[in-house]
Scaffold this motif. Structure first.
Motif, PDB file in Angstrom:
ATOM      1  N   HIS A 110       2.460   2.227  -3.276  1.00 49.06           N
ATOM      2  CA  HIS A 110       1.570   2.778  -4.295  1.00 49.06           C
ATOM      3  C   HIS A 110       0.879   4.060  -3.833  1.00 49.06           C
ATOM      4  O   HIS A 110      -0.129   4.466  -4.418  1.00 49.06           O
ATOM      5  CB  HIS A 110       0.528   1.718  -4.705  1.00 49.06           C
ATOM      6  N   GLU A 157      -7.736   3.440   0.638  1.00 47.08           N
ATOM      7  CA  GLU A 157      -8.291   4.374  -0.358  1.00 47.08           C
ATOM      8  C   GLU A 157      -7.173   4.660  -1.352  1.00 47.08           C
ATOM      9  O   GLU A 157      -6.060   4.999  -0.957  1.00 47.08           O
ATOM     10  CB  GLU A 157      -8.711   5.670   0.333  1.00 47.08           C
ATOM     11  N   SER A 158      -7.492   4.523  -2.624  1.00 47.60           N
ATOM     12  CA  SER A 158      -6.451   4.792  -3.624  1.00 47.60           C
ATOM     13  C   SER A 158      -7.091   5.311  -4.899  1.00 47.60           C
ATOM     14  O   SER A 158      -8.302   5.178  -5.104  1.00 47.60           O
ATOM     15  CB  SER A 158      -5.670   3.515  -3.921  1.00 47.60           C
ATOM     16  N   SER A 208      -3.445   3.225  -8.853  1.00 52.32           N
ATOM     17  CA  SER A 208      -2.852   2.514  -7.716  1.00 52.32           C
ATOM     18  C   SER A 208      -3.661   1.265  -7.393  1.00 52.32           C
ATOM     19  O   SER A 208      -3.105   0.211  -7.079  1.00 52.32           O
ATOM     20  CB  SER A 208      -2.822   3.416  -6.479  1.00 52.32           C
ATOM     21  N   PHE A 209      -5.000   1.418  -7.466  1.00 53.70           N
ATOM     22  CA  PHE A 209      -5.857   0.263  -7.194  1.00 53.70           C
ATOM     23  C   PHE A 209      -5.533  -0.881  -8.136  1.00 53.70           C
ATOM     24  O   PHE A 209      -5.383  -2.031  -7.727  1.00 53.70           O
ATOM     25  CB  PHE A 209      -7.328   0.668  -7.320  1.00 53.70           C
ATOM     26  N   ILE A 268       0.841  -1.213   0.000  1.00 55.81           N
ATOM     27  CA  ILE A 268       0.000   0.000   0.000  1.00 55.81           C
ATOM     28  C   ILE A 268       0.865   1.249   0.000  1.00 55.81           C
ATOM     29  O   ILE A 268       0.645   2.193  -0.761  1.00 55.81           O
ATOM     30  CB  ILE A 268      -0.933  -0.014   1.235  1.00 55.81           C
ATOM     31  N   LYS A 321     -11.838   8.147  -6.096  1.00 53.72           N
ATOM     32  CA  LYS A 321     -10.997   7.181  -5.377  1.00 53.72           C
ATOM     33  C   LYS A 321     -11.734   5.863  -5.233  1.00 53.72           C
ATOM     34  O   LYS A 321     -12.961   5.835  -5.130  1.00 53.72           O
ATOM     35  CB  LYS A 321     -10.656   7.708  -3.979  1.00 53.72           C
ATOM     36  N   ALA A 375      -1.087   4.725  -1.640  1.00 54.26           N
ATOM     37  CA  ALA A 375      -2.496   4.625  -1.250  1.00 54.26           C
ATOM     38  C   ALA A 375      -2.607   4.970   0.236  1.00 54.26           C
ATOM     39  O   ALA A 375      -1.619   4.948   0.966  1.00 54.26           O
ATOM     40  CB  ALA A 375      -3.001   3.215  -1.497  1.00 54.26           C
TER      41      ALA A 375
END
Lengths: 187, 215
Positions: free
Chosen positions: B143, B158-159, B163-164, B140, B207, B145
């Motif tokens: 990235h 939450e990203s 990133s997700f 995480i 997001k 996030a």
């Protein structure tokens, strides 16, 4: 005043009889107060500091090992407290001409001549000012010797000094005070 | 004639000289006006000093001080007693929690998850994974996030959309090394739902909020 010895009173306080501490206070309050007062030269502050010293003493009673006189031990607490107080308040300037100071000093009316009494009162004010201005080392020792009438050995114990050192300080302190009082026209 | 030094006069006044010195000084001051004057001045000064003994503290000092001492004493005693009670209570609580069976502790962690229903309601998907908490956190962080909530069993993240995707890709790769029957379910669920999600882009700053269900 109580007929119990210091050590008996201490034992009673440690056993939980806190009222017995009132006798200890009454016995030594003026002695400690005078020592503090000559240091700070402020009546109210000296009262507060004396109270703090007795509170510290009460809390520390269990640590008193009765190897020395209680008065000597109490005095060493007062000396340490005053040293710490000086360190904490070294930037504070004390007034040496407080009106209250003049009114609080009680002079015994042992002379018939009223004019002489006034002179004595003024003399004592000068004396207080000059002893307050002495270096700590000399003031403490003169208060103990010449005001409280302590023996050389008791002074040595209370101030953690050798007897020879006590002798030297006493005569140097007296010499210094004498010179200053001469300059003030008191001697 | 040699005059007597002040320190000798001082010791003479205090009476601590031996008899010979004492007599010598007595004899000398009777003949030497200067030394006699010095002696008289010292004696007067000491008399003045001793008169300071009349300075006294207010009469109510002892009772005032004792009252304050008692107050302080009882306050400290009560504080110590309270402190002792709090300590005992804390130790008992720790002992009770330690003795709880694992099943109850597990239920508690479930309860903790259900307490986060607000987060769950906002979740876009749940991704089961074989990762442990540290590995998941590392992924995480790599990235950029944001972790919204976490426990030993889950992390809510939450990203942004890119990133997700990257995180999901890493998890897929990770699962391929360490097969987890549950992970397929999660991904399938996400894939099924993916169509219903609004199109996510960097431009509209939308997001994803998703939960990594840890092993």
């Amino acid at each position: 005043m109580s007929e119990y010895s210091d050590n008996e009173l201490i034992d009673r306080v440690i056993a939980g009889d806190t009222d017995a501490f009132a006798d200890i206070i009454t016995r030594y309050q003026n002695k400690i107060f005078r020592y503090v007062y000559t240091r700070v030269y402020d009546y109210d502050e000296a009262c507060d500091m004396t109270q703090d010293i007795f509170l510290i003493t009460m809390e520390s009673l269990k640590t008193f090992r009765k190897e020395s006189q209680f008065s000597t031990w109490l005095f060493s607490i007062a000396v340490n407290y005053c040293k710490n107080h000086r360190r904490k308040n070294r930037h504070k300037v004390y007034s040496i001409h407080s009106a209250q100071d003049e009114t609080e000093i009680q002079i015994p009316d042992i002379r018939q001549n009223q004019e002489e009494l006034v002179i004595t009162n003024e003399s004592l004010q000068i004396m207080l000012e000059e002893i307050h201005k002495l270096p700590d080392d000399y003031r403490d020792i003169l208060v103990l010797r010449d005001i409280e009438g302590e023996s050389y050995s008791a002074i040595a114990q209370a101030l953690h000094l050798s007897l020879a050192n006590v002798k030297v300080r006493i005569h140097r302190g007296r010499e210094m005070l004498k010179t200053r009082l001469q300059q003030r026209g008191l001697l | 004639m040699n005059h007597i030094p002040v320190h000798k006069l001082s010791e003479y006044i205090d009476g601590i000289l031996d008899a010979q010195d004492n007599d010598a000084i007595t004899s000398h001051v009777s003949e030497c006006p200067e030394c006699r004057q010095n002696l008289l001045q010292l004696q007067k000064m000491i008399a003045l000093l001793s008169s300071l003994k009349t300075i006294s503290i207010p009469a109510t000092f002892a009772t005032d001080t004792l009252a304050r001492a008692k107050k302080q004493y009882y306050h400290k005693r009560n504080y110590r007693s309270l402190r002792g009670s709090v300590f005992v209570a804390a130790m008992m609580l720790i002992a009770i929690i330690t003795m709880l069976p694992d099943s109850i502790k597990h239920d508690q962690s479930k309860n903790h998850i259900t307490q986060n229903t607000q987060n769950n309601q906002r979740l876009d998907c749940i991704i089961p994974t074989n990762m442990d908490l540290n590995t998941a956190m590392m992924v995480i962080q790599q990235h950029n996030a944001r972790v919204l909530d976490f426990s030993n069993s889950y992390v809510i993240v939450e990203s942004d959309v890119s990133s997700f995707s990257s995180i999901r890709q890493i998890i897929n790769n990770y699962e391929s090394y360490r097969p987890n029957p549950l992970s397929n379910v999660g991904i399938t669920y996400m894939q099924q739902q993916e169509k219903t999600y609004p199109e996510l882009t960097h431009a509209n700053k939308k997001k994803y909020i998703f939960r990594l269900q840890l092993r």
